[in-house]
Design a protein around this motif. Structure first.
Motif, mmCIF file in Angstrom:
data_model
loop_
_atom_site.group_PDB
_atom_site.id
_atom_site.type_symbol
_atom_site.label_atom_id
_atom_site.label_comp_id
_atom_site.label_asym_id
_atom_site.label_seq_id
_atom_site.Cartn_x
_atom_site.Cartn_y
_atom_site.Cartn_z
ATOM 1 N N ASN A 1 0.605 -1.341 0.273
ATOM 2 C CA ASN A 1 -0.146 0.383 0.316
ATOM 3 C C ASN A 1 0.773 1.419 0.141
ATOM 4 O O ASN A 1 0.844 2.148 -0.446
ATOM 5 C CB ASN A 1 -1.030 -0.029 1.043
ATOM 6 N N VAL A 2 1.999 1.207 0.590
ATOM 7 C CA VAL A 2 2.775 2.684 0.553
ATOM 8 C C VAL A 2 3.012 2.627 -0.264
ATOM 9 O O VAL A 2 3.502 3.993 -1.273
ATOM 10 C CB VAL A 2 3.604 1.897 2.165
ATOM 11 N N ASP A 3 3.993 1.336 -0.737
ATOM 12 C CA ASP A 3 4.595 1.837 -2.243
ATOM 13 C C ASP A 3 3.560 2.453 -3.541
ATOM 14 O O ASP A 3 4.246 2.181 -4.654
ATOM 15 C CB ASP A 3 5.456 0.345 -2.758
ATOM 16 N N GLY A 4 2.474 1.162 -3.218
ATOM 17 C CA GLY A 4 1.783 1.931 -4.123
ATOM 18 C C GLY A 4 1.361 3.202 -4.397
ATOM 19 O O GLY A 4 1.317 4.090 -5.454
ATOM 20 N N LEU A 5 1.206 4.017 -2.789
ATOM 21 C CA LEU A 5 0.706 5.029 -2.837
ATOM 22 C C LEU A 5 2.080 5.910 -3.563
ATOM 23 O O LEU A 5 1.524 6.871 -3.702
ATOM 24 C CB LEU A 5 -0.197 5.624 -1.663
ATOM 25 N N LYS A 6 2.892 5.911 -3.511
ATOM 26 C CA LYS A 6 4.353 6.790 -3.437
ATOM 27 C C LYS A 6 4.339 6.833 -5.149
ATOM 28 O O LYS A 6 4.378 7.375 -5.620
ATOM 29 C CB LYS A 6 5.016 6.135 -2.750
ATOM 30 N N TRP A 7 4.180 5.677 -4.975
ATOM 31 C CA TRP A 7 4.297 5.465 -7.351
ATOM 32 C C TRP A 7 3.182 6.702 -7.231
ATOM 33 O O TRP A 7 3.457 7.023 -8.661
ATOM 34 C CB TRP A 7 4.429 3.612 -7.290
ATOM 35 N N PHE A 8 1.995 5.905 -6.954
ATOM 36 C CA PHE A 8 1.411 6.635 -7.790
ATOM 37 C C PHE A 8 1.147 7.950 -7.582
ATOM 38 O O PHE A 8 1.466 9.439 -8.939
ATOM 39 C CB PHE A 8 -0.387 6.618 -6.997
ATOM 40 N N PHE A 9 1.388 8.441 -6.578
ATOM 41 C CA PHE A 9 1.698 10.999 -6.168
ATOM 42 C C PHE A 9 3.001 10.772 -6.767
ATOM 43 O O PHE A 9 3.012 12.186 -7.127
ATOM 44 C CB PHE A 9 1.341 10.900 -4.186
ATOM 45 N N ALA A 10 3.865 10.004 -6.853
ATOM 46 C CA ALA A 10 5.310 10.294 -7.177
ATOM 47 C C ALA A 10 5.043 10.383 -9.044
ATOM 48 O O ALA A 10 5.225 10.963 -10.069
ATOM 49 C CB ALA A 10 6.287 9.544 -7.230
ATOM 50 N N ASN A 11 4.210 9.262 -9.991
ATOM 51 C CA ASN A 11 4.328 9.586 -10.771
ATOM 52 C C ASN A 11 2.599 9.972 -12.038
ATOM 53 O O ASN A 11 2.834 9.633 -13.439
ATOM 54 C CB ASN A 11 4.288 8.719 -11.471
ATOM 55 N N VAL A 12 1.464 9.306 -11.312
ATOM 56 C CA VAL A 12 0.625 9.617 -12.086
ATOM 57 C C VAL A 12 -0.026 11.504 -11.361
ATOM 58 O O VAL A 12 -0.944 11.433 -12.656
ATOM 59 C CB VAL A 12 -0.311 8.524 -11.744
ATOM 60 N N TRP A 13 -0.080 11.782 -9.835
ATOM 61 C CA TRP A 13 -1.194 12.485 -9.463
ATOM 62 C C TRP A 13 -1.185 13.937 -9.889
ATOM 63 O O TRP A 13 -1.986 14.230 -11.086
ATOM 64 C CB TRP A 13 -1.109 12.612 -8.354
ATOM 65 N N ASP A 14 0.255 14.029 -10.168
ATOM 66 C CA ASP A 14 0.454 15.278 -11.375
ATOM 67 C C ASP A 14 -0.323 15.173 -12.859
ATOM 68 O O ASP A 14 -0.752 16.071 -13.400
ATOM 69 C CB ASP A 14 1.955 15.781 -11.319
ATOM 70 N N ARG A 15 -0.561 14.341 -13.439
ATOM 71 C CA ARG A 15 -0.775 14.623 -15.075
ATOM 72 C C ARG A 15 -2.030 14.383 -14.279
ATOM 73 O O ARG A 15 -2.362 15.027 -16.269
ATOM 74 C CB ARG A 15 -0.573 12.789 -15.115
ATOM 75 N N LEU A 16 -3.268 13.684 -13.820
ATOM 76 C CA LEU A 16 -4.296 13.584 -14.169
ATOM 77 C C LEU A 16 -4.207 16.103 -13.290
ATOM 78 O O LEU A 16 -5.632 15.493 -13.754
ATOM 79 C CB LEU A 16 -4.551 12.713 -12.819
ATOM 80 N N LYS A 17 -4.221 15.708 -12.488
ATOM 81 C CA LYS A 17 -4.304 17.305 -12.246
ATOM 82 C C LYS A 17 -3.631 18.347 -13.490
ATOM 83 O O LYS A 17 -4.445 19.512 -13.254
ATOM 84 C CB LYS A 17 -3.603 17.614 -10.660
ATOM 85 N N GLY A 18 -3.079 17.942 -14.304
ATOM 86 C CA GLY A 18 -2.534 19.024 -15.557
ATOM 87 C C GLY A 18 -3.911 18.698 -16.129
ATOM 88 O O GLY A 18 -4.147 19.815 -17.122
ATOM 89 N N TYR A 19 -4.507 17.688 -16.389
ATOM 90 C CA TYR A 19 -6.023 17.348 -17.377
ATOM 91 C C TYR A 19 -6.793 18.315 -16.852
ATOM 92 O O TYR A 19 -6.950 18.487 -17.097
ATOM 93 C CB TYR A 19 -5.372 15.935 -16.859
ATOM 94 N N ASP A 20 -6.898 17.742 -15.604
ATOM 95 C CA ASP A 20 -7.948 18.015 -15.034
ATOM 96 C C ASP A 20 -7.764 18.846 -13.378
ATOM 97 O O ASP A 20 -8.126 17.773 -12.657
ATOM 98 C CB ASP A 20 -9.976 17.204 -15.500
ATOM 99 N N ALA A 21 -8.294 20.147 -13.175
ATOM 100 C CA ALA A 21 -7.558 20.485 -12.084
ATOM 101 C C ALA A 21 -9.104 19.688 -10.637
ATOM 102 O O ALA A 21 -8.392 20.213 -9.494
ATOM 103 C CB ALA A 21 -7.821 21.866 -12.118
ATOM 104 N N SER A 22 -9.891 19.479 -10.901
ATOM 105 C CA SER A 22 -11.109 19.072 -9.705
ATOM 106 C C SER A 22 -10.776 17.693 -9.271
ATOM 107 O O SER A 22 -11.338 17.265 -8.836
ATOM 108 C CB SER A 22 -12.010 19.203 -10.814
ATOM 109 N N TYR A 23 -9.587 17.333 -10.084
ATOM 110 C CA TYR A 23 -9.490 15.281 -9.793
ATOM 111 C C TYR A 23 -9.526 15.725 -7.874
ATOM 112 O O TYR A 23 -8.872 16.773 -7.680
ATOM 113 C CB TYR A 23 -8.706 14.764 -10.439
ATOM 114 N N ARG A 24 -9.988 15.493 -7.022
ATOM 115 C CA ARG A 24 -9.273 14.747 -5.925
ATOM 116 C C ARG A 24 -9.403 13.282 -5.259
ATOM 117 O O ARG A 24 -9.601 12.777 -6.365
ATOM 118 C CB ARG A 24 -10.515 15.040 -5.071
ATOM 119 N N MET A 25 -9.084 12.877 -3.984
ATOM 120 C CA MET A 25 -8.467 12.102 -3.829
ATOM 121 C C MET A 25 -8.505 11.584 -2.692
ATOM 122 O O MET A 25 -8.611 12.930 -1.399
ATOM 123 C CB MET A 25 -6.311 11.900 -4.042
#
Length: 418
Positions: free
Chosen positions: A262-286
């Protein structure tokens, strides 16, 4: 005809049902409580007594709970080592560091595995289990999770010894090593040694139960000669549990921090995926559901905006309503209960190949399976389409009803024990 007597040796009290492991253990006991005479034991503290009573009541008082209460150590005065040698040693380290020598100890994870997972259980707990076997004249002893695998060395031959393997240790650690720097030769040495020990300990049991066909196949290939049975996990597949799928802006992750994937997965997600999503649409929440410490939250999320850690929640269905579940797991074995929960509730999800391993979900039909940051982010964005979200929710829900129902597990376990 008298019922067979079975003792479940657990790593912890399965209640409250705050983790996938707790739910899998709870369901495995629940499906046999009417067919077998069930006893349960685990190491506990006095503070756990209320949860034990709640567990028994949920089992309709058909389960006998026989905990081993771990003695509370007495408070003692600081000994000579604490008062004198430790401060002196700390001072020496500071002086050496100032002189250019850094003696900071480095924790080598693959050495810690052997000490944390494959060493024999405490003798007092082993004796406690042995006394239960003798006093109640048991037929079957079932141990669950790797921290209990060494019990197979100590159980008497007259009982049928069963081990439920929730997650293959060497598989998890092999994936873990791929993410760490270090001497590849040393890492392989420790991994091979760990695997040899795990297989040898499993072969001390008469039967092994896995939660997926893939894990059963891996055990056979590794040299496990005990009888191996596959017994799929279950979730609540009640139709009234279905939630709505109108929303796409809110993403959900389910899982506590004590589980390394879980820790490893979330680190990967926030380091590599989250900013891509927010760049596409700033209204994404988690939202992250499960117990996490402030320190780990800071390490994992790094002050990301629009991310909320909710802790444990009583009403999971209510929290997951109108969300998309993300399962960015890159380390693991066994079954991800969070995926089965999402499917049972009708929540569309995006996962990795490791996350969905052992679950026959189809990419593009029941969910999206993506292993790169770009593909994972694109998959989340595609689920802005409400028609596609509903298709995924319906198909995945149908899958769990067919393969992961309570009745299916009950029939499966009955065949194994018979």
């Amino acid at each position: 005809m008298s019922r067979k007597k079975i003792l479940f040796v657990l790593p912890f009290n399965p209640y409250p049902l705050t983790t996938g492991g707790s739910q899998a253990i709870f369901n495995g006991i629940d499906v046999v409580k009417d067919e077998l005479e069930v006893y349960v034991t685990f190491e506990a503290a006095k503070a756990d007594e209320d949860n034990m009573e709640r567990f028994k009541s949920l089992m309709d008082d058909k389960v006998t709970v026989l905990p081993y209460f771990v003695p509370v150590p007495r408070a003692t005065k600081r000994n000579l080592k604490q008062r004198f040698y430790q401060p002196l040693f700390k001072t020496e380290k500071k002086l050496r560091r100032l002189a250019g020598y850094d003696f900071t100890p480095v924790r080598i994870p693959h050495r810690a595995w052997l000490h944390e997972e494959l060493l024999p259980k405490k003798l007092a707990f082993v004796k406690h289990v042995s006394n239960i076997v003798d006093e109640y004249n048991l037929d079957i002893v079932q141990c669950e999770m790797l921290c209990n695998v060494t019990m197979g060395l100590m159980l008497p031959d007259r009982v049928r010894k069963v081990f439920v393997h929730h997650e293959l240790g060497w598989v998890v650690h092999e994936l873990e090593l791929l993410k760490q720097k270090g001497d590849p030769f040393e890492q392989k040495l420790y991994l091979d040694y760990y695997k040899m020990c795990e297989v040898a300990l499993l072969n001390r049991y008469d039967d092994i139960i896995t939660l997926s066909e893939i894990d059963s196949k891996k055990l056979k290939e590794a040299g496990v000669t005990s009888q191996i049975h596959t017994s799929l996990a279950v979730v609540n597949t009640s139709q009234k549990q279905r939630v709505t799928t109108k929303g796409w802006r809110l993403l959900s992750f389910v899982g506590p921090e004590y589980n390394l994937p879980n820790v490893d997965g979330l680190k990967w997600f926030f380091a590599n995926v989250w900013d891509r999503l927010k760049g596409y649409d700033a209204s994404y929440r988690m939202q992250v559901i499960g117990k996490w410490s402030d320190k780990t939250i800071a390490e994992v999320a790094g002050g990301k905006e629009d991310v909320e850690f909710l802790g444990y929640v009583d009403d999971l269905a209510g929290v997951l309503k109108d969300t998309i579940m993300v399962v960015p797991i890159n380390i693991g074995s066994g079954i991800r209960m969070k995926i089965l929960e999402a499917a049972a509730l009708g929540v569309p999800f995006v996962t990795t190949s490791v996350g969905v391993e052992g679950i026959p979900a189809r990419n593009g039909e029941d969910c999206f399976i993506a292993d790169t940051p770009e593909a994972f982010a694109d998959s989340v964005v595609k689920l802005r389409d409400e028609k596609l979200r509903k298709q995924f929710a319906d198909n995945a829900n149908r899958l769990v009803k067919e393969k992961y129902s309570f009745e299916a597990l009950k029939n499966n376990r009955a065949k194994i024990y018979n």
